[in-house]
Design an enzyme around this catalytic site. Structure first.
Site, PDB file in Angstrom:
ATOM      1  N   ILE A  88       1.118  -1.285   0.004  1.00  0.00           N
ATOM      2  CA  ILE A  88       0.062   0.067  -0.071  1.00  0.00           C
ATOM      3  C   ILE A  88       1.033   1.184  -0.035  1.00  0.00           C
ATOM      4  O   ILE A  88       0.396   2.403  -0.207  1.00  0.00           O
ATOM      5  CB  ILE A  88      -1.150  -0.008   1.234  1.00  0.00           C
ATOM      6  CG1 ILE A  88      -0.282  -0.017   2.562  1.00  0.00           C
ATOM      7  CG2 ILE A  88      -2.053  -1.076   0.936  1.00  0.00           C
ATOM      8  CD1 ILE A  88      -0.045   0.928   3.112  1.00  0.00           C
TER       9      ILE A  88
ATOM     10  N   ALA B 179       5.154   2.189  -0.873  1.00  0.00           N
ATOM     11  CA  ALA B 179       6.483   1.882  -1.160  1.00  0.00           C
ATOM     12  C   ALA B 179       7.497   3.211  -0.451  1.00  0.00           C
ATOM     13  O   ALA B 179       7.322   4.232  -1.454  1.00  0.00           O
ATOM     14  CB  ALA B 179       6.785   1.395  -2.497  1.00  0.00           C
TER      15      ALA B 179
ATOM     16  N   SER C 295      11.342   4.771   0.952  1.00  0.00           N
ATOM     17  CA  SER C 295      12.821   4.791   0.612  1.00  0.00           C
ATOM     18  C   SER C 295      13.489   3.522   1.396  1.00  0.00           C
ATOM     19  O   SER C 295      14.336   2.982   0.532  1.00  0.00           O
ATOM     20  CB  SER C 295      13.577   6.091   1.116  1.00  0.00           C
ATOM     21  OG  SER C 295      13.131   6.217   2.532  1.00  0.00           O
TER      22      SER C 295
ATOM     23  N   LYS D 211       5.690  -3.672   7.370  1.00  0.00           N
ATOM     24  CA  LYS D 211       6.673  -3.084   6.772  1.00  0.00           C
ATOM     25  C   LYS D 211       7.994  -3.940   6.405  1.00  0.00           C
ATOM     26  O   LYS D 211       8.651  -4.522   7.401  1.00  0.00           O
ATOM     27  CB  LYS D 211       7.299  -1.792   7.743  1.00  0.00           C
ATOM     28  CG  LYS D 211       8.229  -0.973   6.910  1.00  0.00           C
ATOM     29  CD  LYS D 211       7.988   0.869   7.335  1.00  0.00           C
ATOM     30  CE  LYS D 211       9.240   1.053   8.319  1.00  0.00           C
ATOM     31  NZ  LYS D 211       9.181   2.364   8.673  1.00  0.00           N
TER      32      LYS D 211
ATOM     33  N   ASP E  10      11.747  12.928  11.893  1.00  0.00           N
ATOM     34  CA  ASP E  10      11.236  13.043  10.530  1.00  0.00           C
ATOM     35  C   ASP E  10       9.635  13.240  10.496  1.00  0.00           C
ATOM     36  O   ASP E  10       9.055  12.255   9.896  1.00  0.00           O
ATOM     37  CB  ASP E  10      11.590  11.597   9.932  1.00  0.00           C
ATOM     38  CG  ASP E  10      11.464  11.381   8.626  1.00  0.00           C
ATOM     39  OD1 ASP E  10      11.597  12.572   7.917  1.00  0.00           O
ATOM     40  OD2 ASP E  10      11.316  10.386   8.042  1.00  0.00           O
TER      41      ASP E  10
HETATM   42  N1  LIG Z   1       0.671   1.567  11.054  1.00  0.00           N
HETATM   43  C1  LIG Z   1       0.295   2.193   9.887  1.00  0.00           C
HETATM   44  N2  LIG Z   1      -0.926   2.255   9.728  1.00  0.00           N
HETATM   45  C2  LIG Z   1      -1.246   2.551   8.449  1.00  0.00           C
HETATM   46  N3  LIG Z   1      -0.405   2.781   7.411  1.00  0.00           N
HETATM   47  C3  LIG Z   1       0.735   2.922   7.526  1.00  0.00           C
HETATM   48  C4  LIG Z   1       1.207   2.356   8.797  1.00  0.00           C
HETATM   49  N4  LIG Z   1       2.556   2.286   8.943  1.00  0.00           N
HETATM   50  C5  LIG Z   1       3.066   2.948   7.647  1.00  0.00           C
HETATM   51  N5  LIG Z   1       1.942   3.058   6.996  1.00  0.00           N
HETATM   52  C6  LIG Z   1       1.822   3.683   5.404  1.00  0.00           C
HETATM   53  O1  LIG Z   1       3.227   3.261   4.679  1.00  0.00           O
HETATM   54  C7  LIG Z   1       4.111   4.463   4.501  1.00  0.00           C
HETATM   55  C8  LIG Z   1       5.308   4.323   4.758  1.00  0.00           C
HETATM   56  O2  LIG Z   1       5.600   4.022   6.025  1.00  0.00           O
HETATM   57  P1  LIG Z   1       6.881   4.447   6.691  1.00  0.00           P
HETATM   58  O3  LIG Z   1       7.091   6.022   6.634  1.00  0.00           O
HETATM   59  O4  LIG Z   1       7.082   3.985   8.115  1.00  0.00           O
HETATM   60  O5  LIG Z   1       7.994   3.951   5.943  1.00  0.00           O
HETATM   61  P2  LIG Z   1       9.831   4.230   5.912  1.00  0.00           P
HETATM   62  O6  LIG Z   1      10.155   3.386   4.747  1.00  0.00           O
HETATM   63  O7  LIG Z   1      10.271   4.452   7.039  1.00  0.00           O
HETATM   64  O8  LIG Z   1       9.397   5.710   5.061  1.00  0.00           O
HETATM   65  P3  LIG Z   1      10.279   7.017   4.942  1.00  0.00           P
HETATM   66  O9  LIG Z   1      10.610   7.042   3.557  1.00  0.00           O
HETATM   67  O10 LIG Z   1       9.175   7.894   5.327  1.00  0.00           O
HETATM   68  O11 LIG Z   1      11.225   6.953   5.981  1.00  0.00           O
HETATM   69  C9  LIG Z   1       3.321   5.603   5.417  1.00  0.00           C
HETATM   70  O12 LIG Z   1       3.641   6.757   5.042  1.00  0.00           O
HETATM   71  C10 LIG Z   1       1.915   5.152   5.399  1.00  0.00           C
HETATM   72  O13 LIG Z   1       1.198   5.551   4.471  1.00  0.00           O
END
Ligand SMILES: Nc1ncnc2c1ncn2[C@@H]1O[C@H](COP(=O)(O)OP(=O)(O)OP(=O)(O)O)[C@@H](O)[C@H]1O
Length: 676
Positions: A179, A181, A183, A201, A336
């Site tokens: 849902i 993607a 970085s 994740k 962040d």
């Molecule tokens: N607990 C959750 N419930 C609903 N959606 C989520 C949840 N965790 C993550 N997401 C969705 O997934 C996306 C990416 O998650 P997250 O920001 O944790 O990933 P990341 O790889 O750390 O991203 P970033 O590039 O921001 O560091 C979020 O913007 C959100 O849309």
């Protein structure tokens, strides 16, 4: 969402390379009826190298891999040099402005193409208006979300490697496409066998290795720049890079992210309207994180939030209050908090996501930050310059003389500006100029705080264009000043309330008013703090002032009481002169209605206390009784009594012994002071 309760039997197992390409295909799911036991895998070689950021270890690893380093160096410099060349060419032809958008898009695409380390650098730059401008900031802000996903098969394989069983056994359901993607990883929506909806994740394949190599190369470049241009580059770029890399490595360990989320919840989860998703540890390992699914709208879509009838201003205020506690109270902060990581929930709560990038600031730094805010509000720029020394921006030997007027110009402009202009962004922009002009060395943590504050302000302004972060922050600072018993903040409170020997009641009133509506403001703590402060060695100065004020006030009250008494029972006594009139040198014609400014403040302060949530007259009485029993109070009482006696005697002597210019008149008339 597909159901995986009864998955089909496995066929062949795909193989992967570090870039996540799939070699071979087929479904590897097994038909297991029971919930599998989760057995986390042994850490791989990559895991051990990347347990935590260690620049020496990384250098050792890549020093002998020259071919790999050179090839990557070529991959990095080629598009970046093309970009710089393009900009230089635009400038030469006077087309800089015209092509700005084009170059910004090119920069975003280049960073995306270069991979996660560069995407993270781009994300950090997207909140640095002191480094980049307009179109570049806008384009880099798009890096915050939605990157090309990697294949499901790779993600499922990772889940299996990390959690010890294929996803279809672990989860009752999992979405058939990610849902989101991002970085570092991609997120699936799933359901546990126990029924909870979760976000899963999964980290990008080969991520750690790629980031380590990039950091190795960039650090080499930073060391070279710092050594070569030491005089002109005053920022500790190697320090900033190390800080950044350290955090990036932490971010790659999802168990650390889980721990961060829990700590964040513990510290801030109780705040009004703040929500932190729960972590499911049985389904979490270094590269897979499973947490509670949050239904909500990203703060990057303020319009949609408003359409849902959510009270956006309240939501933002909760976010600001949470950020203030992160930065100024516990020092553990979300580094962040971009709008994509914050969700407005339908119940009006603000959910934080992505606890990969957290940072900490020391207690001393937190106090210095609070002091800096007090000094900005007070317009005490010499003290503000000293704060910069305490915060490590300036060394103690730097001459602050030219810096003080420069700071005063920035903040006087800012505080005098219209609401629309008063934003942290413009303040930071001007501060950046000063920091460039004078020998400032910007500590690494500053960039993260700036980023966090700017992000907070950006989000707030997106929802309410008139939002002023400084104004929103002050009530919290007032609360801290009134309730925190640390010597540093008591010092600030003293500086704030006393100026040139006089007590500034209006400031106390202002602090009490500001703190009044802060959620966790504890009036009892304020009173305790006031008492402790008052009776400490350092409170002696205030005790002296209080004694003087009390003598003044009681003298007036005493005068009025006697005066009223005499009005009821006329006695052949000489006229009493109003102490106020005496004090001011102008006898008043209406002693009964007399007020002092201080009395007004005291009355308003009393009213404020009564209106403050948690006000309890009995508690106050208790505190009062305790105060009365203290030896200092008795000494204070003796001073007040002797002060009053002295005043009374002085008045009597003056009234009775001094020659009366007016001839004796009927007593009732003489109760009024002589007309001037
Ligand atoms: N607990 C959750 N419930 C609903 N959606 C989520 C949840 N965790 C993550 N997401 C969705 O997934 C996306 C990416 O998650 P997250 O920001 O944790 O990933 P990341 O790889 O750390 O991203 P970033 O590039 O921001 O560091 C979020 O913007 C959100 O849309």
């Amino acid at each position: 969402m597909k159901s995986l309760v009864k998955p089909p039997p496995p066929t062949t197992v795909p193989e992967f390379d570090v870039h996540g390409d799939v070699h071979g295909s087929g479904d590897h799911r097994e038909d297991l009826q029971e919930m599998p036991r989760v057995l986390p895998q042994k850490p791989s070689e990559e895991d051990t190298l990347l347990e935590r950021y260690d620049p020496d270890k990384i250098r050792e690893t890549y020093r002998d891999q020259r071919r790999k380093s050179v090839r990557r160096w070529y991959d990095i410099t080629r598009p970046l040099l093309a970009l710089f060349w393009g900009r230089w060419w635009d400038k030469k032809r006077g087309k800089e402005k015209e092509n700005e958008h084009l170059r910004a898009v090119q920069l975003r695409e280049t960073l995306t193409h270069l991979g996660p380390a560069f995407i993270k650098i781009g994300q950090a730059l997207s909140t640095r208006p002191d480094i980049l401008q307009g179109a570049y900031l806008d384009e880099l802000a798009k890096l915050q979300d939605q990157l090309p996903p990697f294949p499901n098969e790779v993600a499922y394989r990772f889940i299996e490697e990390e959690l010890g069983a294929p996803p279809e056994h672990l989860f009752a359901e999992i979405s058939d496409h990610p849902i989101a993607a991002a970085s570092l990883g991609q997120v699936y929506r799933g359901k546990l066998h126990s029924g909870e909806t979760v976000a899963i994740k999964v980290q990008r394949p080969g991520l750690a290795e790629q980031i380590a190599l990039d950091i190795f190369l960039l650090r080499g470049l930073a060391v070279w720049i710092q050594n070569t241009f030491y005089d002109s580059i005053r920022t500790d770029i190697v320090g900033i890079l190390d800080e950044f890399a350290g955090r990036l490595f932490e971010e790659m360990d999802y168990t650390q992210e889980g721990r961060n989320a829990e700590r964040f919840n513990q510290l801030y989860g109780q705040l009004r309207n703040i929500y932190v998703p729960r972590i499911y540890w049985d389904y979490t390992h270094t590269r897979v994180l499973t947490m509670e699914w949050i239904t909500g709208t990203k703060l990057s879509s303020p319009q949609r939030i408003l359409e849902q009838g959510i009270n956006a201003s309240e939501l933002i205020d909760s976010g600001i209050q949470c950020s203030l506690r992160q930065l100024l109270e516990h020092g553990f902060f979300h580094a962040d908090p971009h709008p994509g990581n914050l969700l407005a929930m339908p119940n009006g709560k603000l959910a934080y996501l992505d606890f990969g990038m957290m940072s900490e600031i020391s207690v001393q730094q937190r106090y210095s930050l609070i002091n800096a805010i007090v000094h900005i509000v007070n317009r005490e720029f010499d003290a503000l310059a000293q704060d910069y020394v305490k915060l490590g921006f300036l060394t103690p030997e730097v001459d602050l003389t030219p810096i003080i007027p420069a700071l005063s110009q920035v903040f006087n402009n800012a505080l005098g500006a219209s609401v629309a202009e008063l934003n942290i962004n413009s303040i930071f922009e001007q501060l950046s100029d000063i920091m460039y002009e004078y020998p400032f060395r910007v500590p690494a943590y500053y960039a993260l705080i700036v980023r966090s504050l700017l992000s907070m302000e950006g989000i707030a302004i997106g929802v309410d264009p008139d939002f002023k972060v400084l104004s929103a922050a002050y009530p919290y600072v007032a609360k801290r000043l009134l309730t925190d018993s640390s010597p540093e903040l008591r010092e600030s409170l003293r500086d704030l309330l006393l100026k040139d020997g006089s007590f500034r009641w209006n400031r106390l009133e202002n602090l009490l008013r500001n703190a009044q509506n802060i959620q966790d403001y504890d009036l009892g703590a304020t009173l305790n703090q006031a008492m402790d402060f008052l009776f400490s060695e350092r409170g002696e100065f205030i005790r002296d002032r209080i004694a003087e004020e009390l003598i003044k006030v009681l003298d007036q009250v005493g005068y009025r009481a006697v005066s009223n008494f005499l009005e009821q029972f006329p006695l052949p006594l000489p006229a009493l002169q109003s102490p106020i009139a005496e004090h001011s040198g102008h006898p008043s014609s209406q002693p009964a209605g007399m007020k002092t400014q201080d009395m007004d403040h005291l009355k308003r302060i009393w009213k404020l206390l009564q209106d403050t949530p948690g006000f309890d007259a009995m508690k106050l009485l208790n505190a009062f009784m305790q105060v009365m029993n203290r030896p200092e109070t008795q000494r204070l009482g003796q001073r007040v009594a002797s002060g009053l006696a002295q005043k009374a005697i002085a008045r009597l002597v003056r009234e009775w012994l001094a020659p009366d210019p007016v001839e004796s008149t009927p007593t009732a008339h003489r109760l009024l002071p002589p007309a001037t």
